[in-house]
Design a protein around this motif. Structure first.
Motif, PDB file in Angstrom:
ATOM      1  N   GLU A 129       0.818  -1.212   0.000  1.00  0.00           N
ATOM      2  CA  GLU A 129       0.000   0.000   0.000  1.00  0.00           C
ATOM      3  C   GLU A 129       0.852   1.263   0.000  1.00  0.00           C
ATOM      4  O   GLU A 129       0.354   2.355  -0.255  1.00  0.00           O
ATOM      5  CB  GLU A 129      -0.912   0.016   1.228  1.00  0.00           C
ATOM      6  N   ALA A 130       2.147   1.117   0.281  1.00  0.00           N
ATOM      7  CA  ALA A 130       3.006   2.282   0.493  1.00  0.00           C
ATOM      8  C   ALA A 130       3.491   2.936  -0.788  1.00  0.00           C
ATOM      9  O   ALA A 130       3.903   4.103  -0.771  1.00  0.00           O
ATOM     10  CB  ALA A 130       4.214   1.872   1.341  1.00  0.00           C
ATOM     11  N   TYR A 131       3.460   2.227  -1.923  1.00  0.00           N
ATOM     12  CA  TYR A 131       3.985   2.804  -3.159  1.00  0.00           C
ATOM     13  C   TYR A 131       3.291   2.194  -4.367  1.00  0.00           C
ATOM     14  O   TYR A 131       3.067   0.987  -4.374  1.00  0.00           O
ATOM     15  CB  TYR A 131       5.504   2.571  -3.259  1.00  0.00           C
ATOM     16  N   PRO A 132       2.878   3.012  -5.348  1.00  0.00           N
ATOM     17  CA  PRO A 132       3.195   4.435  -5.514  1.00  0.00           C
ATOM     18  C   PRO A 132       2.290   5.400  -4.736  1.00  0.00           C
ATOM     19  O   PRO A 132       2.623   6.570  -4.624  1.00  0.00           O
ATOM     20  CB  PRO A 132       3.035   4.652  -7.023  1.00  0.00           C
ATOM     21  N   ASP A 133       1.159   4.973  -4.229  1.00  0.00           N
ATOM     22  CA  ASP A 133       0.305   5.767  -3.348  1.00  0.00           C
ATOM     23  C   ASP A 133       0.037   7.175  -3.889  1.00  0.00           C
ATOM     24  O   ASP A 133       0.402   8.178  -3.265  1.00  0.00           O
ATOM     25  CB  ASP A 133       0.946   5.833  -1.963  1.00  0.00           C
ATOM     26  N   PRO A 134      -0.626   7.301  -5.055  1.00  0.00           N
ATOM     27  CA  PRO A 134      -0.830   8.620  -5.664  1.00  0.00           C
ATOM     28  C   PRO A 134      -1.929   9.441  -4.981  1.00  0.00           C
ATOM     29  O   PRO A 134      -2.949   8.899  -4.555  1.00  0.00           O
ATOM     30  CB  PRO A 134      -1.236   8.264  -7.099  1.00  0.00           C
ATOM     31  N   HIS A 135      -1.679  10.740  -4.883  1.00  0.00           N
ATOM     32  CA  HIS A 135      -2.663  11.684  -4.340  1.00  0.00           C
ATOM     33  C   HIS A 135      -2.561  12.999  -5.088  1.00  0.00           C
ATOM     34  O   HIS A 135      -1.479  13.383  -5.549  1.00  0.00           O
ATOM     35  CB  HIS A 135      -2.421  11.956  -2.852  1.00  0.00           C
ATOM     36  N   ILE A 136      -3.681  13.726  -5.171  1.00  0.00           N
ATOM     37  CA  ILE A 136      -3.658  15.083  -5.706  1.00  0.00           C
ATOM     38  C   ILE A 136      -3.147  16.017  -4.622  1.00  0.00           C
ATOM     39  O   ILE A 136      -3.706  16.078  -3.526  1.00  0.00           O
ATOM     40  CB  ILE A 136      -5.059  15.519  -6.185  1.00  0.00           C
ATOM     41  N   ARG A 137      -2.086  16.749  -4.927  1.00  0.00           N
ATOM     42  CA  ARG A 137      -1.556  17.733  -3.987  1.00  0.00           C
ATOM     43  C   ARG A 137      -1.302  19.098  -4.640  1.00  0.00           C
ATOM     44  O   ARG A 137      -1.154  20.089  -3.936  1.00  0.00           O
ATOM     45  CB  ARG A 137      -0.262  17.224  -3.363  1.00  0.00           C
ATOM     46  N   LEU A 138      -1.187  19.135  -5.953  1.00  0.00           N
ATOM     47  CA  LEU A 138      -1.001  20.398  -6.668  1.00  0.00           C
ATOM     48  C   LEU A 138      -2.294  20.712  -7.391  1.00  0.00           C
ATOM     49  O   LEU A 138      -2.747  19.939  -8.232  1.00  0.00           O
ATOM     50  CB  LEU A 138       0.159  20.277  -7.663  1.00  0.00           C
ATOM     51  N   PHE A 139      -2.911  21.859  -7.060  1.00  0.00           N
ATOM     52  CA  PHE A 139      -4.240  22.144  -7.606  1.00  0.00           C
ATOM     53  C   PHE A 139      -4.485  23.641  -7.727  1.00  0.00           C
ATOM     54  O   PHE A 139      -3.813  24.458  -7.088  1.00  0.00           O
ATOM     55  CB  PHE A 139      -5.320  21.515  -6.719  1.00  0.00           C
ATOM     56  N   ASN A 140      -5.468  23.974  -8.577  1.00  0.00           N
ATOM     57  CA  ASN A 140      -5.924  25.350  -8.732  1.00  0.00           C
ATOM     58  C   ASN A 140      -7.118  25.557  -7.803  1.00  0.00           C
ATOM     59  O   ASN A 140      -8.130  24.867  -7.934  1.00  0.00           O
ATOM     60  CB  ASN A 140      -6.315  25.606 -10.184  1.00  0.00           C
ATOM     61  N   ARG A 141      -7.008  26.479  -6.865  1.00  0.00           N
ATOM     62  CA  ARG A 141      -8.070  26.647  -5.873  1.00  0.00           C
ATOM     63  C   ARG A 141      -9.369  27.178  -6.459  1.00  0.00           C
ATOM     64  O   ARG A 141     -10.405  27.156  -5.797  1.00  0.00           O
ATOM     65  CB  ARG A 141      -7.608  27.560  -4.736  1.00  0.00           C
ATOM     66  N   GLN A 142      -9.315  27.631  -7.712  1.00  0.00           N
ATOM     67  CA  GLN A 142     -10.557  28.029  -8.378  1.00  0.00           C
ATOM     68  C   GLN A 142     -11.389  26.811  -8.783  1.00  0.00           C
ATOM     69  O   GLN A 142     -12.566  26.945  -9.118  1.00  0.00           O
ATOM     70  CB  GLN A 142     -10.241  28.877  -9.621  1.00  0.00           C
ATOM     71  N   ALA A 143     -10.767  25.628  -8.750  1.00  0.00           N
ATOM     72  CA  ALA A 143     -11.463  24.416  -9.181  1.00  0.00           C
ATOM     73  C   ALA A 143     -11.600  23.384  -8.074  1.00  0.00           C
ATOM     74  O   ALA A 143     -12.117  22.289  -8.312  1.00  0.00           O
ATOM     75  CB  ALA A 143     -10.719  23.789 -10.369  1.00  0.00           C
ATOM     76  N   GLY A 144     -11.171  23.700  -6.860  1.00  0.00           N
ATOM     77  CA  GLY A 144     -11.307  22.725  -5.792  1.00  0.00           C
ATOM     78  C   GLY A 144     -10.657  23.180  -4.510  1.00  0.00           C
ATOM     79  O   GLY A 144      -9.987  24.207  -4.452  1.00  0.00           O
ATOM     80  N   ASN A 145     -10.856  22.387  -3.469  1.00  0.00           N
ATOM     81  CA  ASN A 145     -10.273  22.681  -2.158  1.00  0.00           C
ATOM     82  C   ASN A 145     -10.335  21.424  -1.310  1.00  0.00           C
ATOM     83  O   ASN A 145     -10.918  20.413  -1.702  1.00  0.00           O
ATOM     84  CB  ASN A 145     -11.020  23.831  -1.478  1.00  0.00           C
ATOM     85  N   TRP A 146      -9.765  21.504  -0.112  1.00  0.00           N
ATOM     86  CA  TRP A 146      -9.814  20.404   0.826  1.00  0.00           C
ATOM     87  C   TRP A 146     -11.225  20.233   1.376  1.00  0.00           C
ATOM     88  O   TRP A 146     -11.953  21.214   1.552  1.00  0.00           O
ATOM     89  CB  TRP A 146      -8.867  20.666   1.993  1.00  0.00           C
ATOM     90  N   ASN A 147     -11.603  18.992   1.666  1.00  0.00           N
ATOM     91  CA  ASN A 147     -12.831  18.791   2.415  1.00  0.00           C
ATOM     92  C   ASN A 147     -12.529  19.015   3.899  1.00  0.00           C
ATOM     93  O   ASN A 147     -11.382  19.280   4.272  1.00  0.00           O
ATOM     94  CB  ASN A 147     -13.440  17.411   2.158  1.00  0.00           C
ATOM     95  N   THR A 148     -13.535  18.936   4.738  1.00  0.00           N
ATOM     96  CA  THR A 148     -13.341  19.263   6.155  1.00  0.00           C
ATOM     97  C   THR A 148     -13.314  18.025   7.049  1.00  0.00           C
ATOM     98  O   THR A 148     -13.590  18.118   8.249  1.00  0.00           O
ATOM     99  CB  THR A 148     -14.437  20.226   6.646  1.00  0.00           C
ATOM    100  N   ARG A 149     -12.985  16.870   6.493  1.00  0.00           N
ATOM    101  CA  ARG A 149     -12.881  15.664   7.319  1.00  0.00           C
ATOM    102  C   ARG A 149     -11.825  15.872   8.400  1.00  0.00           C
ATOM    103  O   ARG A 149     -10.763  16.444   8.138  1.00  0.00           O
ATOM    104  CB  ARG A 149     -12.506  14.456   6.473  1.00  0.00           C
ATOM    105  N   PRO A 150     -12.078  15.390   9.623  1.00  0.00           N
ATOM    106  CA  PRO A 150     -11.096  15.550  10.697  1.00  0.00           C
ATOM    107  C   PRO A 150      -9.858  14.686  10.521  1.00  0.00           C
ATOM    108  O   PRO A 150      -8.834  14.910  11.159  1.00  0.00           O
ATOM    109  CB  PRO A 150     -11.881  15.140  11.950  1.00  0.00           C
ATOM    110  N   ILE A 151      -9.937  13.657   9.640  1.00  0.00           N
ATOM    111  CA  ILE A 151      -8.796  12.796   9.337  1.00  0.00           C
ATOM    112  C   ILE A 151      -8.998  12.212   7.941  1.00  0.00           C
ATOM    113  O   ILE A 151     -10.114  12.093   7.456  1.00  0.00           O
ATOM    114  CB  ILE A 151      -8.648  11.681  10.390  1.00  0.00           C
ATOM    115  N   HIS A 152      -7.876  11.858   7.287  1.00  0.00           N
ATOM    116  CA  HIS A 152      -7.914  11.375   5.904  1.00  0.00           C
ATOM    117  C   HIS A 152      -8.624  12.388   4.992  1.00  0.00           C
ATOM    118  O   HIS A 152      -9.396  12.009   4.108  1.00  0.00           O
ATOM    119  CB  HIS A 152      -8.581   9.996   5.812  1.00  0.00           C
TER     120      HIS A 152
END
Length: 257
Positions: A129-152
């Motif tokens: 589960e440790a690799y490649p483990d892709p996630h979105i981290r570079l983004f345009n804030r006009q098209a999205g943002n973080w959700n408000t989950r307290p974890i994950h």
């Protein structure tokens, strides 16, 4: 075409008492035009190190992971944002990939996915589960943002995405004891979420989901190829799954005689 001295993106980092790790994180993004650290009350040298590495430091009391990262997004100078945790850093290959992408940024793309590498027991894991483990981290804030989950928490995006070469390296803990301590804290939060959702925990969740997580990570995704570190990662992931459901079960039944 020559690369500009600074790439027009903002780096956002949330931190609290991260003097041991944040320096490596900040040094890996000196090519970015804007670096902002959102601190929730550090009492060590975190602020001193952040300022010495050219970051803007803003205090904001801790509201939870997702909400804190939303606040960080709101404080960025640029719409394009790369979010990092204080115990993460950008590899040279990923830095070059980002800088080259921004020389000719496709107008249709609103976010980029990055691979993650995780460090455990003296080695960078390459399987399970440790690799490649892709996630979105570079983004345009006009098209999205973080959700408000307290974890994950994660970034919710509306629009096309692409993938970058290179990776973010995650050096989360310095010992197995520290890793277990983090798992204990995370599973407290996860159990609370399960209980608040109204879902009842059953035996099959305690046993079958835990068993499946080990089978998937260690066997199907070849975690065994990472040796003892791979076995440890698979076992602790299994423990995480078991504990979150066991703790939820305990909370759901605490008033029973």
């Amino acid at each position: 075409m020559n690369k500009p001295d600074k790439t027009p993106i903002s780096i956002t980092i949330v931190a609290c008492n991260e003097e041991k790790r944040i320096g490596e994180c900040l040094r890996s993004v000196q090519w970015a035009d804007d670096i902002v650290v959102i601190d929730s009350g550090s009492t060590d040298r975190t602020l001193e190190i952040a300022e010495a590495n050219g970051a803007r430091v803003i205090h904001h009391d801790w509201p939870g992971y997702g909400a804190q990262k939303q606040f960080a997004t709101s404080q960025a100078k640029h719409d394009w944002i790369l979010n990092l945790d204080a115990d993460e850093y950008v590899t040279d290959k990923l830095a070059d990939s980002i800088r080259n992408t921004f020389l000719d940024l496709p107008e249709s793309i609103v976010a980029f996915e990055c691979n993650f590498e995780h460090f455990l027991m003296g080695r960078w894991l390459r399987h399970g589960e440790a690799y490649p483990d892709p996630h979105i981290r570079l983004f345009n804030r006009q098209a999205g943002n973080w959700n408000t989950r307290p974890i994950h928490e994660h970034i919710e995006i509306n629009g096309p995405t692409d993938k970058l070469e290179g990776s973010i390296r995650h050096r989360t803990v310095e010992s197995l004891a520290e890793y277990i301590e983090k798992i204990n804290g995370y599973t407290d939060l996860q159990a609370k979420i399960i209980v608040e959702s109204g879902k009842r925990v059953r035996f099959d969740q305690l046993f079958l989901r835990s068993f499946w997580r080990f089978l998937r990570g260690y066997i199907l995704r070849l975690g065994f190829l990472d040796g003892i570190a791979g076995l440890t990662h698979s076992m602790t992931s299994t423990l995480t799954t078991y504990l979150k459901f066991a703790k939820a079960y305990e909370l759901q039944n605490k008033d029973r005689g």
